[in-house]
Write a protein that holds these residues in place. Structure first.
Motif, short mmCIF file in Angstrom:
data_model
loop_
_atom_site.label_atom_id
_atom_site.label_comp_id
_atom_site.label_asym_id
_atom_site.label_seq_id
_atom_site.Cartn_x
_atom_site.Cartn_y
_atom_site.Cartn_z
N ASP A 45 0.82 -1.21 0.00
CA ASP A 45 0.00 0.00 0.00
C ASP A 45 0.85 1.26 0.00
O ASP A 45 0.34 2.36 -0.22
N VAL A 46 2.13 1.11 0.27
CA VAL A 46 3.07 2.24 0.21
C VAL A 46 3.68 2.24 -1.19
O VAL A 46 4.49 1.37 -1.52
N PRO A 47 3.31 3.18 -2.06
CA PRO A 47 3.69 3.11 -3.48
C PRO A 47 5.19 3.04 -3.74
O PRO A 47 5.62 2.44 -4.73
N LEU A 48 5.98 3.66 -2.88
CA LEU A 48 7.42 3.68 -3.12
C LEU A 48 8.01 2.27 -3.10
O LEU A 48 8.99 1.99 -3.81
N ILE A 49 7.43 1.36 -2.33
CA ILE A 49 8.01 0.02 -2.19
C ILE A 49 7.98 -0.74 -3.51
O ILE A 49 9.04 -1.17 -3.99
N PRO A 50 6.82 -0.94 -4.15
CA PRO A 50 6.86 -1.64 -5.44
C PRO A 50 7.58 -0.87 -6.53
O PRO A 50 8.17 -1.46 -7.43
N GLU A 51 7.55 0.46 -6.44
CA GLU A 51 8.24 1.27 -7.44
C GLU A 51 9.74 1.04 -7.37
O GLU A 51 10.40 0.78 -8.39
N LEU A 52 10.29 1.12 -6.18
CA LEU A 52 11.73 0.95 -6.02
C LEU A 52 12.13 -0.50 -6.25
O LEU A 52 13.11 -0.78 -6.96
N ILE A 119 18.61 7.12 -7.22
CA ILE A 119 17.33 7.72 -7.60
C ILE A 119 16.51 8.12 -6.37
O ILE A 119 16.00 9.25 -6.28
N TRP A 120 16.37 7.18 -5.42
CA TRP A 120 15.47 7.41 -4.28
C TRP A 120 16.19 7.70 -2.96
O TRP A 120 15.55 8.06 -1.98
N GLY A 121 17.51 7.53 -2.94
CA GLY A 121 18.26 7.80 -1.72
C GLY A 121 18.59 6.54 -0.95
O GLY A 121 17.95 5.49 -1.12
N ASN A 122 19.58 6.66 -0.08
CA ASN A 122 20.05 5.50 0.67
C ASN A 122 19.01 4.96 1.64
O ASN A 122 18.83 3.74 1.77
N ALA A 123 18.32 5.84 2.33
CA ALA A 123 17.37 5.39 3.35
C ALA A 123 16.26 4.53 2.73
O ALA A 123 15.93 3.45 3.24
N ALA A 124 15.69 5.00 1.62
CA ALA A 124 14.62 4.25 0.97
C ALA A 124 15.13 2.90 0.47
O ALA A 124 14.43 1.88 0.59
N SER A 125 16.35 2.86 -0.07
CA SER A 125 16.90 1.60 -0.57
C SER A 125 17.09 0.59 0.55
O SER A 125 16.77 -0.60 0.40
N VAL A 126 17.62 1.03 1.67
CA VAL A 126 17.82 0.13 2.80
C VAL A 126 16.48 -0.41 3.30
O VAL A 126 16.31 -1.61 3.55
N LEU A 127 15.50 0.46 3.44
CA LEU A 127 14.21 0.06 3.99
C LEU A 127 13.45 -0.87 3.05
O LEU A 127 12.81 -1.84 3.49
N VAL A 128 13.52 -0.62 1.74
CA VAL A 128 12.87 -1.53 0.80
C VAL A 128 13.61 -2.87 0.76
O VAL A 128 12.99 -3.92 0.62
N GLY A 129 14.91 -2.83 0.91
CA GLY A 129 15.66 -4.08 1.06
C GLY A 129 15.17 -4.87 2.26
O GLY A 129 14.98 -6.10 2.19
#
Length: 341
Positions: A45-52, A119-129
């Motif tokens: 439901d958080v759009p950034l997750i499937p996008e990244l 593209i999205w920054g380090n924080a977003a990449s770590v959290l989606v990982g």
């Protein structure tokens, strides 16, 4: 681009360039099921997750690790469907580690595309990982096998240990070949081994079959990483899909560097120390490093060792059946040795 395999490294095949195509064709129908699981489970439901996540998952990777799970299951004549979710689990673990690795390494390119952290920054990449790791554990639990859970969760922990070991070895020219092998066995080969081993579990085969498939995967993974480390100096950014010389500039003491440093004279050894400690990292320094690696035979010997581990992988399949599945698994090893990307 011409092959980076030097003349003294005898190739596995002489009739044609090895390819993953036989494995791709072998598991195509199963891979459609795996891709459906991947697509469904990366949703949020958080759009950034499937996008990244989608940026990396759809980024042109060969999906070699999940294909190994499927091909090993085919080798054992498994006819069920458990391996679909487990292969997706393997891919999620791999993708999560890539997201984290690119943050740690400060990478800008992955498979020829801009990295998610750029593209999205380090924080977003770590959290989606982290999200993808969580999804992988959900899939393990849904399978219901404690044995599978133990194998894949254990591999996840070993991968993390390997990455930390590599981080603490970074810029340390005194890193030994033994420690380097420990690092790549953990950060790369462990997931290859687990991906293959779980096929024996779902096919309800004995411990000897598990061990044989794990040995195949582990030795293939070591060979794969050895070639990667040679490619970083012997190939180019367009071919690799990442910035050429990343390992050199990051101060990663890989086997080619370890061998060239050990064989160098005093001036060359000083150059390697300065380079790995970050004092020599220009394009001219990279070109000089590449010349030293070639002249010392370090690249050739790294590829020769990759060939050795590849043969160990092929040998591990002895007695596990034949046919198109075994042929595809053997050619996957040949491809890992011969590739230039």
């Amino acid at each position: 681009m011409a092959s980076i395999v030097p003349p003294n490294v005898v190739p596995f095949r002489r009739d044609r360039a090895p390819s993953l195509d036989p494995m791709i064709q072998l598991v195509a129908a199963d891979m459609n099921q795996v891709n459906a699981v991947i697509l469904a489970r990366m949703q949020s439901d958080v759009p950034l997750i499937p996008e990244l996540a989608g940026h990396l998952i759809a980024g042109g990777g060969k999906r070699m690790r999940p294909m190994l799970t499927l091909a090993c299951a085919r080798l054992l004549d498994y006819s069920g469907a458990r391996h679909h979710k487990l292969a997706a689990c393997v891919e999620f673990i791999h993708t999560a580690t890539l997201l984290h690795d690119d943050v740690v390494d400060g990478s800008n390119l992955r498979r020829g595309r801009r990295t998610a952290n750029l593209i999205w920054g380090n924080a977003a990449s770590v959290l989606v990982g982290d999200f993808l790791f969580s999804r992988s554990f959900e899939l393990m639990v849904e399978d219901g096998s404690l044995r599978v859970l133990r194998i894949l969760s254990g591999a996840s922990a070993i991968i993390a240990e390997g990455e930390v070991n590599q981080l603490t070895a970074q810029r340390r020219i005194e890193t030994t070949e033994a420690r380097y092998l420990d690092i790549i066995d953990a950060k790369t080969a462990a997931l290859f081994a687990a991906a293959c081993r779980i096929a024996a579990v779902v096919a309800e085969r004995d411990d000897a079959t598990e061990e044989a498939l794990a040995a195949y995967g582990r030795n293939l993974g070591i060979a794969f990483q050895l070639v990667d480390d040679a490619i970083d100096y012997a190939s180019d950014g367009a071919t690799m899909g990442k910035d050429a010389g990343d390992d050199f500039r990051d101060g990663k003491v890989t086997l080619p560097v370890i061998l060239a440093h050990a064989r160098g004279d005093a001036a060359e050894r000083k150059f390697w120390r300065d380079a790995m400690e970050g004092r020599r990292n220009s394009d001219e320094d990279l070109a000089h490093a590449t010349r030293l690696l070639r002249d010392s035979g370090a690249i050739a010997d790294t590829l020769q060792r990759a060939h050795h581990y590849g043969q160990l992988a092929i040998d591990a399949l002895a007695g596990l059946g034949g046919g198109v599945a075994r042929a595809a698994l053997i050619e996957a090893v040949e491809f890992a040795i011969a590739r230039t990307y």
